[in-house]
Design a protein around this motif. Structure first.
Motif, PDB file in Angstrom:
ATOM      1  N   GLY A 242       0.830  -1.197   0.000  1.00  0.00           N
ATOM      2  CA  GLY A 242       0.000   0.000   0.000  1.00  0.00           C
ATOM      3  C   GLY A 242       0.863   1.245   0.000  1.00  0.00           C
ATOM      4  O   GLY A 242       2.092   1.186   0.095  1.00  0.00           O
ATOM      5  N   TYR A 243       0.232   2.394  -0.126  1.00  0.00           N
ATOM      6  CA  TYR A 243       0.921   3.692  -0.141  1.00  0.00           C
ATOM      7  C   TYR A 243       1.965   3.760  -1.262  1.00  0.00           C
ATOM      8  O   TYR A 243       2.928   4.526  -1.184  1.00  0.00           O
ATOM      9  CB  TYR A 243       1.593   3.976   1.213  1.00  0.00           C
ATOM     10  N   GLY A 244       1.769   2.938  -2.302  1.00  0.00           N
ATOM     11  CA  GLY A 244       2.675   2.948  -3.452  1.00  0.00           C
ATOM     12  C   GLY A 244       3.884   2.055  -3.309  1.00  0.00           C
ATOM     13  O   GLY A 244       4.718   1.989  -4.218  1.00  0.00           O
ATOM     14  N   TYR A 245       4.010   1.331  -2.195  1.00  0.00           N
ATOM     15  CA  TYR A 245       5.201   0.511  -1.951  1.00  0.00           C
ATOM     16  C   TYR A 245       4.969  -0.955  -2.301  1.00  0.00           C
ATOM     17  O   TYR A 245       3.881  -1.510  -2.095  1.00  0.00           O
ATOM     18  CB  TYR A 245       5.626   0.607  -0.489  1.00  0.00           C
ATOM     19  N   GLU A 246       6.041  -1.577  -2.815  1.00  0.00           N
ATOM     20  CA  GLU A 246       6.035  -2.995  -3.165  1.00  0.00           C
ATOM     21  C   GLU A 246       7.435  -3.548  -2.910  1.00  0.00           C
ATOM     22  O   GLU A 246       8.438  -2.880  -3.146  1.00  0.00           O
ATOM     23  CB  GLU A 246       5.665  -3.160  -4.647  1.00  0.00           C
ATOM     24  N   HIS A 284      17.750 -11.936  -3.705  1.00  0.00           N
ATOM     25  CA  HIS A 284      17.643 -10.646  -4.398  1.00  0.00           C
ATOM     26  C   HIS A 284      16.432  -9.927  -3.812  1.00  0.00           C
ATOM     27  O   HIS A 284      15.305 -10.426  -3.852  1.00  0.00           O
ATOM     28  CB  HIS A 284      17.450 -10.864  -5.907  1.00  0.00           C
ATOM     29  N   TYR A 285      16.660  -8.728  -3.264  1.00  0.00           N
ATOM     30  CA  TYR A 285      15.597  -7.978  -2.577  1.00  0.00           C
ATOM     31  C   TYR A 285      15.416  -6.619  -3.240  1.00  0.00           C
ATOM     32  O   TYR A 285      16.388  -5.889  -3.470  1.00  0.00           O
ATOM     33  CB  TYR A 285      15.963  -7.797  -1.107  1.00  0.00           C
ATOM     34  N   GLU A 286      14.148  -6.288  -3.559  1.00  0.00           N
ATOM     35  CA  GLU A 286      13.829  -5.006  -4.193  1.00  0.00           C
ATOM     36  C   GLU A 286      12.784  -4.251  -3.388  1.00  0.00           C
ATOM     37  O   GLU A 286      11.902  -4.853  -2.766  1.00  0.00           O
ATOM     38  CB  GLU A 286      13.266  -5.206  -5.608  1.00  0.00           C
ATOM     39  N   VAL A 287      12.883  -2.926  -3.449  1.00  0.00           N
ATOM     40  CA  VAL A 287      11.826  -2.042  -2.945  1.00  0.00           C
ATOM     41  C   VAL A 287      11.423  -1.145  -4.106  1.00  0.00           C
ATOM     42  O   VAL A 287      12.280  -0.550  -4.768  1.00  0.00           O
ATOM     43  CB  VAL A 287      12.308  -1.178  -1.759  1.00  0.00           C
ATOM     44  N   ARG A 288      10.096  -1.088  -4.358  1.00  0.00           N
ATOM     45  CA  ARG A 288       9.592  -0.240  -5.435  1.00  0.00           C
ATOM     46  C   ARG A 288       8.592   0.757  -4.875  1.00  0.00           C
ATOM     47  O   ARG A 288       7.780   0.417  -4.015  1.00  0.00           O
ATOM     48  CB  ARG A 288       8.932  -1.078  -6.536  1.00  0.00           C
ATOM     49  N   VAL A 294      13.714   1.700  -5.993  1.00  0.00           N
ATOM     50  CA  VAL A 294      14.476   2.637  -5.170  1.00  0.00           C
ATOM     51  C   VAL A 294      15.515   1.835  -4.380  1.00  0.00           C
ATOM     52  O   VAL A 294      15.384   0.625  -4.219  1.00  0.00           O
ATOM     53  CB  VAL A 294      13.566   3.428  -4.206  1.00  0.00           C
ATOM     54  N   ASP A 295      16.539   2.503  -3.910  1.00  0.00           N
ATOM     55  CA  ASP A 295      17.628   1.817  -3.212  1.00  0.00           C
ATOM     56  C   ASP A 295      17.131   1.262  -1.873  1.00  0.00           C
ATOM     57  O   ASP A 295      16.724   2.024  -0.992  1.00  0.00           O
ATOM     58  CB  ASP A 295      18.773   2.798  -2.969  1.00  0.00           C
TER      59      ASP A 295
END
Length: 324
Positions: A242-246, A284-288, A294-295
């Protein structure tokens, strides 16, 4: 002893006559002698004060040197304060305000309020004006920075009071136990692809850990996707916060959640593996944010000490081993 008289020879009378000095001549002679003495004394004073300093002047010179030293120390301390405030501004703009989806405060705004070109005119015209003006200018800039930083923190505090739910959903921890984390094997950004050997953008961070190491959700959310592939990201869990985060957790050995399942921060969701396009066991870990990578280094603030954060930050800037 009687005063001797002076005589002159009178040609008309052919006799010596006593020389009488008029009062005006006496006065003129006195004036000439007096001003001659004053002139010599004035010249002597000029020579004395030109080449020799009085005790008072020497004391004032020592005080002036001491004040110059204090201004140099003050300028150094102000420089250190500016560095500290700049670091606070970076964290504020790139971390805290990003978390609350607030626009960053520009550098110009943080240092605004001093547009008067004649602001320091009253400090000019002296031997050491440059030091005084420099200290005054730095102090004014720091005052502006502190004011705008205080306003920013007030805004963030108000946002935090109304967004406790948002704080629970935003990614805020490392997806592995620190005791199981060996090192950061690849950082966020451009680097050589381990398979194709060309420069490519790496949209996350790679954590090297033993196969089967537990992987945890970094924030509250819902499992949006479960991908299984022999190539690419292999077994991957995608969580919508939520709030644009994934967040994305790739190359898993196994996933323990199902699509549509609600998860909490710190909940076990799978195990580290080497599925998909990879040259070694890792996560492998991502934040979007709004579907833009984003870093992830900016989202480990919730369970790292300052020393641990600095260690992760240092590792993230020096790739040790590229695995995907």
């Amino acid at each position: 002893m009687a005063k001797q008289k002076r005589y002159i020879f009178n040609q008309l009378t052919q006799s010596f006559e006593a020389l009488e000095t008029s009062n005006s001549r006496k006065v003129m002679r006195f004036i000439l002698v007096f001003f001659g003495f004053l002139g010599v004394a004035f010249l002597f004073a000029i020579l004395l004060f030109t080449f020799f300093r009085s005790p008072k002047e020497m004391m004032q010179a020592r005080e002036l040197e001491y004040m110059k030293l204090q201004y140099e120390i003050l300028n150094d301390r102000l420089d250190n304060m500016e560095i500290l405030l700049s670091d606070m501004e970076q964290r504020d703009n790139n971390l805290y305000r990003v978390m609350f989806e607030a626009d960053p405060i520009t550098r110009a705004t943080r240092r605004s309020g001093f547009s008067d070109p004649n602001r320091y005119d009253n400090l000019l015209g002296y031997v050491n004006s440059s030091q005084v003006v420099s200290a005054a200018r730095k102090l004014d800039v720091i005052s502006s920075q502190l004011y705008h930083q205080s306003v920013s923190y007030d805004e963030l505090f108000e946002m935090a009071r109304n967004k406790s739910d948002m704080l629970a959903h935003i990614p805020a921890i490392v997806p592995l136990k620190l005791t199981e984390l060996k090192y950061v094997s690849s950082n966020y950004g451009y680097r050589p692809d381990p398979i194709y050997k060309v420069n490519r953008f790496h949209s996350g961070m790679d954590f090297s850990a033993p196969k089967g190491t537990e992987v945890y959700a970094t924030g509250d959310g819902v499992v949006a996707e479960l991908d299984k592939s022999l190539w690419g990201y292999g077994n991957m869990v995608i969580i919508e916060h939520g709030y644009g985060y994934e967040t994305r957790y790739a190359h898993l050995q196994k996933a323990l959640v199902r699509k549509g399942q609600k998860v909490k921060r710190g909940q076990l969701i799978g195990f580290v593996g080497n599925s998909g396009k990879t040259t070694g066991v890792h996560l492998h870990y991502e934040v979007r944010k709004n579907d833009v990578p984003v870093d992830p280094i900016n989202f480990f603030y919730n369970d790292l000490t300052p020393d641990e954060y600095e260690q992760i930050l240092e590792q993230s800037t020096v790739p040790i081993q590229i695995m995907d």
